[in-house]
Motif scaffolding. Structure first.
Motif, PDB file in Angstrom:
ATOM      1  N   THR A 279       0.808  -1.481  -0.270  1.00  0.00           N
ATOM      2  CA  THR A 279       0.298   0.132   0.046  1.00  0.00           C
ATOM      3  C   THR A 279       0.872   1.137  -0.039  1.00  0.00           C
ATOM      4  OG1 THR A 279      -0.111  -0.107   2.277  1.00  0.00           O
ATOM      5  CG2 THR A 279      -1.986  -1.112   1.090  1.00  0.00           C
ATOM      6  N   SER A 280       2.320   1.126  -0.071  1.00  0.00           N
ATOM      7  CA  SER A 280       3.053   2.269  -0.073  1.00  0.00           C
ATOM      8  C   SER A 280       3.057   3.124  -1.053  1.00  0.00           C
ATOM      9  CB  SER A 280       4.618   1.841   0.136  1.00  0.00           C
ATOM     10  OG  SER A 280       4.948   0.875  -1.001  1.00  0.00           O
ATOM     11  N   THR A 281       2.333   2.936  -2.137  1.00  0.00           N
ATOM     12  CA  THR A 281       2.077   3.756  -3.341  1.00  0.00           C
ATOM     13  C   THR A 281       1.152   4.801  -3.258  1.00  0.00           C
ATOM     14  OG1 THR A 281       0.731   2.224  -4.355  1.00  0.00           O
ATOM     15  CG2 THR A 281       3.223   2.207  -5.186  1.00  0.00           C
ATOM     16  N   TYR A 282       0.391   4.658  -2.286  1.00  0.00           N
ATOM     17  CA  TYR A 282      -0.715   5.615  -1.908  1.00  0.00           C
ATOM     18  C   TYR A 282      -0.051   7.067  -1.231  1.00  0.00           C
ATOM     19  CZ  TYR A 282      -4.957   8.009  -0.324  1.00  0.00           C
ATOM     20  OH  TYR A 282      -5.884   9.057   0.011  1.00  0.00           O
ATOM     21  N   ASN A 283      -0.274   7.921  -1.989  1.00  0.00           N
ATOM     22  CA  ASN A 283       0.358   9.304  -1.425  1.00  0.00           C
ATOM     23  C   ASN A 283      -0.650  10.048  -0.642  1.00  0.00           C
ATOM     24  OD1 ASN A 283       1.615  11.805  -1.161  1.00  0.00           O
ATOM     25  ND2 ASN A 283       2.228  11.788  -3.153  1.00  0.00           N
ATOM     26  N   PRO A 284      -0.323  10.140   0.744  1.00  0.00           N
ATOM     27  CA  PRO A 284      -1.185  10.707   1.854  1.00  0.00           C
ATOM     28  C   PRO A 284      -1.600  12.054   1.520  1.00  0.00           C
ATOM     29  CG  PRO A 284       1.024  10.097   2.848  1.00  0.00           C
ATOM     30  CD  PRO A 284       1.185   9.759   1.377  1.00  0.00           C
ATOM     31  N   ILE A 285      -0.860  12.830   0.320  1.00  0.00           N
ATOM     32  CA  ILE A 285      -1.420  14.204   0.155  1.00  0.00           C
ATOM     33  C   ILE A 285      -2.666  14.233  -0.665  1.00  0.00           C
ATOM     34  CG2 ILE A 285      -0.435  14.181  -2.214  1.00  0.00           C
ATOM     35  CD1 ILE A 285       0.596  17.157  -1.718  1.00  0.00           C
ATOM     36  N   LEU A 286      -2.996  13.072  -0.916  1.00  0.00           N
ATOM     37  CA  LEU A 286      -4.194  13.109  -1.514  1.00  0.00           C
ATOM     38  C   LEU A 286      -5.608  13.169  -0.519  1.00  0.00           C
ATOM     39  CD1 LEU A 286      -3.688  10.012  -4.171  1.00  0.00           C
ATOM     40  CD2 LEU A 286      -4.236  12.267  -4.567  1.00  0.00           C
ATOM     41  N   ASP A 287      -5.136  12.766   0.751  1.00  0.00           N
ATOM     42  CA  ASP A 287      -6.142  12.835   1.870  1.00  0.00           C
ATOM     43  C   ASP A 287      -6.366  14.236   2.053  1.00  0.00           C
ATOM     44  OD1 ASP A 287      -6.050  10.179   2.536  1.00  0.00           O
ATOM     45  OD2 ASP A 287      -4.687  10.666   4.033  1.00  0.00           O
ATOM     46  N   THR A 304      -9.970  20.925  -3.572  1.00  0.00           N
ATOM     47  CA  THR A 304      -8.555  20.276  -3.869  1.00  0.00           C
ATOM     48  C   THR A 304      -7.667  20.666  -2.961  1.00  0.00           C
ATOM     49  OG1 THR A 304      -7.836  21.969  -5.246  1.00  0.00           O
ATOM     50  CG2 THR A 304      -9.157  20.497  -6.038  1.00  0.00           C
ATOM     51  N   ASN A 305      -7.689  21.833  -2.015  1.00  0.00           N
ATOM     52  CA  ASN A 305      -6.859  22.125  -1.351  1.00  0.00           C
ATOM     53  C   ASN A 305      -5.390  21.960  -1.575  1.00  0.00           C
ATOM     54  OD1 ASN A 305      -8.595  22.916   0.928  1.00  0.00           O
ATOM     55  ND2 ASN A 305      -8.978  20.772   1.499  1.00  0.00           N
ATOM     56  N   GLU A 306      -4.951  22.619  -2.919  1.00  0.00           N
ATOM     57  CA  GLU A 306      -3.785  22.429  -3.455  1.00  0.00           C
ATOM     58  C   GLU A 306      -3.518  21.109  -3.906  1.00  0.00           C
ATOM     59  OE1 GLU A 306      -1.728  24.919  -0.555  1.00  0.00           O
ATOM     60  OE2 GLU A 306      -3.460  26.116  -0.750  1.00  0.00           O
ATOM     61  N   VAL A 307      -4.354  20.217  -4.230  1.00  0.00           N
ATOM     62  CA  VAL A 307      -3.794  18.933  -4.824  1.00  0.00           C
ATOM     63  C   VAL A 307      -4.601  18.906  -6.230  1.00  0.00           C
ATOM     64  CG1 VAL A 307      -3.756  16.517  -4.958  1.00  0.00           C
ATOM     65  CG2 VAL A 307      -3.624  17.835  -2.852  1.00  0.00           C
ATOM     66  N   PRO A 308      -4.399  19.652  -7.252  1.00  0.00           N
ATOM     67  CA  PRO A 308      -4.941  19.868  -8.485  1.00  0.00           C
ATOM     68  C   PRO A 308      -5.511  18.541  -8.939  1.00  0.00           C
ATOM     69  CG  PRO A 308      -3.084  21.135  -8.609  1.00  0.00           C
ATOM     70  CD  PRO A 308      -2.786  20.169  -7.533  1.00  0.00           C
ATOM     71  N   ILE A 309      -6.701  18.530  -9.422  1.00  0.00           N
ATOM     72  CA  ILE A 309      -7.424  17.227  -9.889  1.00  0.00           C
ATOM     73  C   ILE A 309      -7.524  17.398 -11.295  1.00  0.00           C
ATOM     74  CG2 ILE A 309      -9.617  15.721  -9.920  1.00  0.00           C
ATOM     75  CD1 ILE A 309     -10.254  17.105  -7.120  1.00  0.00           C
ATOM     76  N   GLU A 310      -6.982  16.630 -12.206  1.00  0.00           N
ATOM     77  CA  GLU A 310      -6.947  16.647 -13.501  1.00  0.00           C
ATOM     78  C   GLU A 310      -8.112  16.301 -14.093  1.00  0.00           C
ATOM     79  OE1 GLU A 310      -3.697  14.339 -14.323  1.00  0.00           O
ATOM     80  OE2 GLU A 310      -2.236  15.431 -13.583  1.00  0.00           O
ATOM     81  N   TRP A 346     -18.305   4.769  -7.114  1.00  0.00           N
ATOM     82  CA  TRP A 346     -16.666   5.221  -6.997  1.00  0.00           C
ATOM     83  C   TRP A 346     -16.409   6.413  -7.649  1.00  0.00           C
ATOM     84  CZ3 TRP A 346     -14.367   2.967  -3.171  1.00  0.00           C
ATOM     85  CH2 TRP A 346     -14.602   1.949  -2.741  1.00  0.00           C
ATOM     86  N   LEU A 347     -16.303   7.543  -6.558  1.00  0.00           N
ATOM     87  CA  LEU A 347     -15.796   8.879  -7.226  1.00  0.00           C
ATOM     88  C   LEU A 347     -14.227   8.580  -7.340  1.00  0.00           C
ATOM     89  CD1 LEU A 347     -16.568  11.454  -8.252  1.00  0.00           C
ATOM     90  CD2 LEU A 347     -16.063  12.227  -5.812  1.00  0.00           C
ATOM     91  N   ARG A 348     -13.640   8.619  -8.414  1.00  0.00           N
ATOM     92  CA  ARG A 348     -12.328   8.502  -8.904  1.00  0.00           C
ATOM     93  C   ARG A 348     -11.675   9.998  -9.182  1.00  0.00           C
ATOM     94  NH1 ARG A 348      -9.389   4.051 -10.292  1.00  0.00           N
ATOM     95  NH2 ARG A 348      -8.717   4.935 -12.055  1.00  0.00           N
ATOM     96  N   MET A 349     -10.783  10.428  -8.284  1.00  0.00           N
ATOM     97  CA  MET A 349     -10.207  11.760  -8.559  1.00  0.00           C
ATOM     98  C   MET A 349      -8.718  11.601  -9.003  1.00  0.00           C
ATOM     99  SD  MET A 349     -12.205  13.252  -5.340  1.00  0.00           S
ATOM    100  CE  MET A 349     -12.299  11.658  -4.497  1.00  0.00           C
ATOM    101  N   ILE A 350      -8.563  11.960 -10.034  1.00  0.00           N
ATOM    102  CA  ILE A 350      -7.220  11.718 -10.719  1.00  0.00           C
ATOM    103  C   ILE A 350      -6.143  13.069 -10.794  1.00  0.00           C
ATOM    104  CG2 ILE A 350      -5.795  10.784 -12.975  1.00  0.00           C
ATOM    105  CD1 ILE A 350      -8.916   9.430 -13.259  1.00  0.00           C
ATOM    106  N   THR A 351      -5.109  12.617 -10.037  1.00  0.00           N
ATOM    107  CA  THR A 351      -4.138  13.831  -9.683  1.00  0.00           C
ATOM    108  C   THR A 351      -2.822  13.369 -10.317  1.00  0.00           C
ATOM    109  OG1 THR A 351      -3.182  13.401  -7.790  1.00  0.00           O
ATOM    110  CG2 THR A 351      -5.384  14.287  -7.610  1.00  0.00           C
TER     111      THR A 351
END
Ligand SMILES: [Ca+2]
Ligand SMILES: [Ca+2]
Length: 364
Positions: A279-287, A304-310, A346-351
């Motif tokens: 699970t190490s690939t999950y970047n906690p910044i996504l939280d 988005t709190n400065e994590v731009p969603i593409e 599922w809501l998928r937010m791609i960043t």
């Protein structure tokens, strides 16, 4: 003169001597479909007796009631509708007719969908998984208890409950998922004074459950209801993208009181941790990405709190992408999901930091 005539006509129409209504076996609440909610109505009328139907059958066919029964539901629907097999008594055999005719529909009445009340886990009681975390080993059976209500939110004067458990068949072995009702629960302290239906649809990964008291004595309480068991498919790890999540979900919750009025109860879902998966690939910044409300009725706000969603995507429980929208770099976005059918997604937010994937619930 006109009013006298009208009175005479209405007397004729509503006289019990010429009463004709059509029963479809299993559609106890006569809303046009047989489903788990009909068992809750059956519990309300359980043990009632009256005239049997002429040429009664449990087959899916409209059958006339020529003589009304004494009892009626709170909406005035006659108890004769609860006698699914037409033998003059409401009992366990009628519950089996609901099971046999499940999901069948008729158009003798305008179809009225069984209403699921909006509920929020913050204020309403919740149907929930009784552990915070669950780990599944691919190919092996795992199980988890589910509960309804807790000590802070006790349910009062309850006659019955129905709900749906969903397991995505992409990740769970078909035919391995089950729900087992505990022998003794707070709703069914005496198993001989209750009945239940557990309807499994392995193809769709759906388990519909209905439990009702049959002695018309509502109960109050909270706690364990039963156990969900499941098997994750053997090669699940190969199938999952790093940010994919695997969940179990409880929704379509209906809880009725002794007079059949509904109580708002929230559903819930739990993420299944998979043993052996990195699970190490999950970047906690996504939280940092926030969205609300959930459940929603067509409008979702993203911050988005400065994590731009593409891009955002909405994926249904079959894994199909049914909506997508590229987003600008703004901090706030609103998504219009009004055209999307009610259900779980599922809501998928791609960043650029990876994909954040979250279950959401859409109501109409
Ligand atoms: Ca019905
Ligand atoms: Ca019967």
């Amino acid at each position: 003169m006109k009013s006298i005539l009208l009175f005479a006509i209405s007397l004729f129409l509503f006289s019990p001597f010429c009463f004709t209504q059509t029963v479809w076996p299993g559609d106890v609440n006569n809303n046009g479909i047989v489903n788990e909610v009909d068992l809750l109505y059956l519990g309300f009328a359980f043990n009632a007796t009256g005239s049997s139907r002429i040429n009664a059958t449990s087959e899916w066919a409209g059958q006339e009631i020529t003589t009304v029964w004494e009892g009626a539901f709170p909406n005035d629907l006659n108890f004769a509708f609860a006698d699914c097999n037409g033998d003059g008594k409401v009992d366990i055999a009628d519950a089996q007719v609901i099971e046999a005719n499940l999901n069948l529909t008729h158009d003798d009445v305008p179809f009225i969908k069984d209403e699921i009340l909006d509920a929020s886990p913050e204020v309403d009681p919740e149907f929930y998984f009784s552990e915070d975390e669950i780990t599944g080993i691919p190919g092996e059976q795992a199980e988890i208890l589910i509960s309804l209500g807790d000590n802070d939110k006790i349910l009062e004067d309850i006659l019955g409950v129905s709900f749906t458990i969903k397991l995505d068949t992409t990740y769970f072995e078909k035919n391995s998922s089950q729900f087992e009702l505990d022998d003794v629960t707070w709703i069914t302290p005496f198993s001989d004074k209750a009945t239940d239906l557990i309807l499994e649809n392995p193809e769709q990964g759906i388990i519909k459950v209905a439990i009702t008291k049959t002695d018309q004595k509502p109960v109050s309480g909270a706690g364990f209801i039963g156990t969900v068991s499941f098997v994750l498919i053997e090669d699940i790890i190969d199938l999952l993208a790093p940010t994919d999540t695997v969940t179990l979900q409880i929704d379509s919750v209906t809880v009725v009181k002794g007079d059949l009025t509904k109580v708002p109860v929230a559903g819930s879902s739990i993420i299944v941790d998979i043993e052996g998966r990195s699970t190490s690939t999950y970047n906690p910044i996504l939280d940092k990405i926030k969205f609300y409300p959930n459940p929603n009725n067509g409008w979702v706000l993203l911050q988005t709190n400065e994590v731009p969603i593409e891009k955002v995507e909405l994926v249904n429980t079959l894994g199909q992408t049914i909506y997508q929208k590229p987003l600008s770099k703004n901090n706030f976005h609103s998504l219009d999901l009004n055209h999307i059918p009610e259900g779980s997604y599922w809501l998928r937010m791609i960043t650029e930091y990876g994909v954040k994937s979250t279950p959401i619930q859409k109501y109409n």
